[in-house]
Design a protein around this motif. Structure first.
Motif, PDB file in Angstrom:
ATOM      1  N   LYS A 105      18.081  68.011  68.738  1.00  0.00           N
ATOM      2  CA  LYS A 105      18.208  66.582  68.519  1.00  0.00           C
ATOM      3  C   LYS A 105      19.511  66.026  69.086  1.00  0.00           C
ATOM      4  O   LYS A 105      20.545  66.694  69.070  1.00  0.00           O
ATOM      5  N   SER A 143      35.522  70.399  64.301  1.00  0.00           N
ATOM      6  CA  SER A 143      34.555  71.481  64.087  1.00  0.00           C
ATOM      7  C   SER A 143      35.270  72.818  63.951  1.00  0.00           C
ATOM      8  O   SER A 143      36.335  73.040  64.553  1.00  0.00           O
ATOM      9  N   THR A 192      27.009  68.231  72.807  1.00  0.00           N
ATOM     10  CA  THR A 192      25.966  67.441  72.164  1.00  0.00           C
ATOM     11  C   THR A 192      25.118  66.838  73.264  1.00  0.00           C
ATOM     12  O   THR A 192      25.392  67.025  74.457  1.00  0.00           O
ATOM     13  N   ASN A 205      22.947  63.919  69.478  1.00  0.00           N
ATOM     14  CA  ASN A 205      24.126  63.658  68.639  1.00  0.00           C
ATOM     15  C   ASN A 205      24.455  64.781  67.659  1.00  0.00           C
ATOM     16  O   ASN A 205      25.385  64.643  66.859  1.00  0.00           O
ATOM     17  N   ASN A 206      23.708  65.908  67.695  1.00  0.00           N
ATOM     18  CA  ASN A 206      24.090  67.088  66.923  1.00  0.00           C
ATOM     19  C   ASN A 206      24.950  67.985  67.797  1.00  0.00           C
ATOM     20  O   ASN A 206      24.668  68.152  68.991  1.00  0.00           O
ATOM     21  N   TYR A 207      26.001  68.562  67.218  1.00  0.00           N
ATOM     22  CA  TYR A 207      26.894  69.416  67.995  1.00  0.00           C
ATOM     23  C   TYR A 207      26.444  70.866  67.936  1.00  0.00           C
ATOM     24  O   TYR A 207      25.994  71.359  66.893  1.00  0.00           O
ATOM     25  N   ASP A 254      17.155  63.669  72.795  1.00  0.00           N
ATOM     26  CA  ASP A 254      16.514  64.929  72.427  1.00  0.00           C
ATOM     27  C   ASP A 254      16.129  65.686  73.702  1.00  0.00           C
ATOM     28  O   ASP A 254      15.549  65.105  74.636  1.00  0.00           O
TER      29      ASP A 254
END
Length: 419
Positions: free
Chosen positions: A65, A31, A42, A67-69, A46
């Motif tokens: 959400k 990233s 992460t 698994n989103n970083y 949710d």
């Protein structure tokens, strides 16, 4: 002409170099890292994150959400909870649902171009202390003078000054200090809390009675940085707690308590018949006592015990015997007895009886292979019996009425020990 061409080449090279530098990207763990960022996170499912609405005191939320970083710009400890700050003023509590990765220090320094990092804990490195100013200049009003090794949190930068947050024992405020008077914490060492302990926010506040203090539990892993002249060590926990604890409460070895399911052999906690017994009593209606019982024959000791109050002090002869069989241990101290049944397990009843009073039952609550007390003393084969109710604690200030161990007896406020 050649000189002009050379000068243009140099000029365009410098411009290109500056543009390249300005557009340089720092990539870590897949990233891009931006200025002010201290980590990334992460979520395993949710979750809702919250933002305080300015002036109203209310909170607004949004769902992020799994698994989103997300970039993390700050870490804050409130009480015993740690919060991570996201962009837009949102924050989330650090729980098992959060997978948080902290940026390496060298990456943060490269991105920010500073040795001090926004959001990090620093300490006053000037031995004469430092003044926290209302504005970033020497002539500004002094808000507070803090001593050497006080800890501060970096909030922002302004020329030769750094804006910091000071956390006192019952209040917080922000101000400015000269950069040259503070420093990043030294490289830490890993240690472990021996027994549950209160950590003070600052080294110049008493550990107990400190409303800004937090608790660190027995066996908790901490990072240690330095020890003050009054014996307090600055520590941080994995949960983000920062504070000062007595250096005597830290161990280089992991603290492990193994529960004992059953104790069959009475000799595992019996006193040594060949050794003397040190006796002490504290804080019982202004009554104190101390002395030594010396062995006179096997399982029999005699002592000359000093008793004192604020008005009088005197010595009194005392007798101590021990009877050990496969079924029990019976301690007799003058006109009182303590009977310990075997095999011993959780739920067993230890009986105490003082002449002229009713018998008392002390139910075994837990048993451990070893236990380290707050004074650093470690006892083997420890039995905790007679959990005290809240009403009883008000009178005795004890969690258990009886604690037994190898060469150790605690009966209310009477302590009997062998080296």
């Amino acid at each position: 002409m050649k000189k002009v061409v050379f000068a243009l080449i140099v000029l365009f090279s410098c411009i290109y170099s500056q543009e390249a530098s300005a557009s340089e990207k720092f990539i870590w763990d897949g990233s891009e890292i931006v200025e002010g960022q201290i980590g990334k996170m992460t979520f395993s499912k949710d979750v809702k994150v919250y933002k305080k609405v300015k002036d109203s005191g209310d909170f607004t939320s949004m769902v992020v959400k799994r698994n989103n970083y997300f970039r993390v710009y700050g870490k804050e400890v409130v009480g015993e909870h740690t919060y991570l700050w996201m962009s837009g003023g949102y924050r989330v509590q650090l729980t098992d649902l959060v997978v948080y990765k902290e940026l390496p220090r060298d990456i943060i320094e490269k991105v920010s171009g500073s040795k001090l990092i926004n959001g990090e804990t620093v300490y006053v490195s000037s031995k004469g202390g430092v003044s926290i100013k209302a504005a970033p200049n020497a002539n500004a009003k002094t808000l507070h003078r803090v001593p050497y090794q006080t800890v501060l949190i970096v909030k922002d930068f302004s020329g030769d000054y750094v804006q910091v947050r000071y956390r006192g024992h019952d209040y917080d405020f922000a101000g400015y200090v000269a950069k040259d008077y503070v420093a990043s914490l030294p490289n830490p060492k890993t240690k472990y809390i021996k027994e549950t302990v209160i950590a003070s926010r600052q080294p110049n506040y008493a550990i107990h009675g400190n409303s800004g203090a937090v608790t660190l539990g027995r066996g908790q892993e901490v990072k240690t940085y330095f020890t003050t002249s009054n014996g307090l060590t600055l520590v941080t926990s994995k949960e983000g707690v920062t504070g000062f604890v007595p250096s005597t409460e830290l161990s280089t070895k992991k603290i492990v308590n193994v529960p004992i399911s059953i104790l069959k052999d009475p000799t595992l906690i019996a006193l040594n018949p060949l050794k003397g017994i040190t006796y002490s009593r504290y804080q019982v209606i202004d009554s104190y006592a101390s002395g030594v019982y010396n062995p006179v024959k096997e399982n029999h000791w005699k002592g000359n015990i000093n008793h004192s109050t604020s008005e009088v002090s005197y010595y009194k002869a005392s007798d101590f015997t021990m009877a050990v069989t496969k079924d029990n241990i019976v301690y007799t101290i003058d006109d009182s007895t303590i009977t310990i049944p075997f095999p011993l397990k959780v739920g067993s009843k230890i009986i105490s009886h003082t002449e002229g009073f009713q018998k008392e039952e002390h139910v075994v609550d837990r048993m451990l292979d070893r236990y380290t007390f707050n004074n650093g003393e470690t006892i083997e084969n420890v039995i905790f019996a007679g959990p005290m109710s809240d009403n009883e604690k008000l009178g005795w200030n004890l969690d258990y009425s009886i604690i037994l161990g190898k060469s150790y007896i605690q009966f209310y406020y009477d302590f009997y020990k062998q080296e």
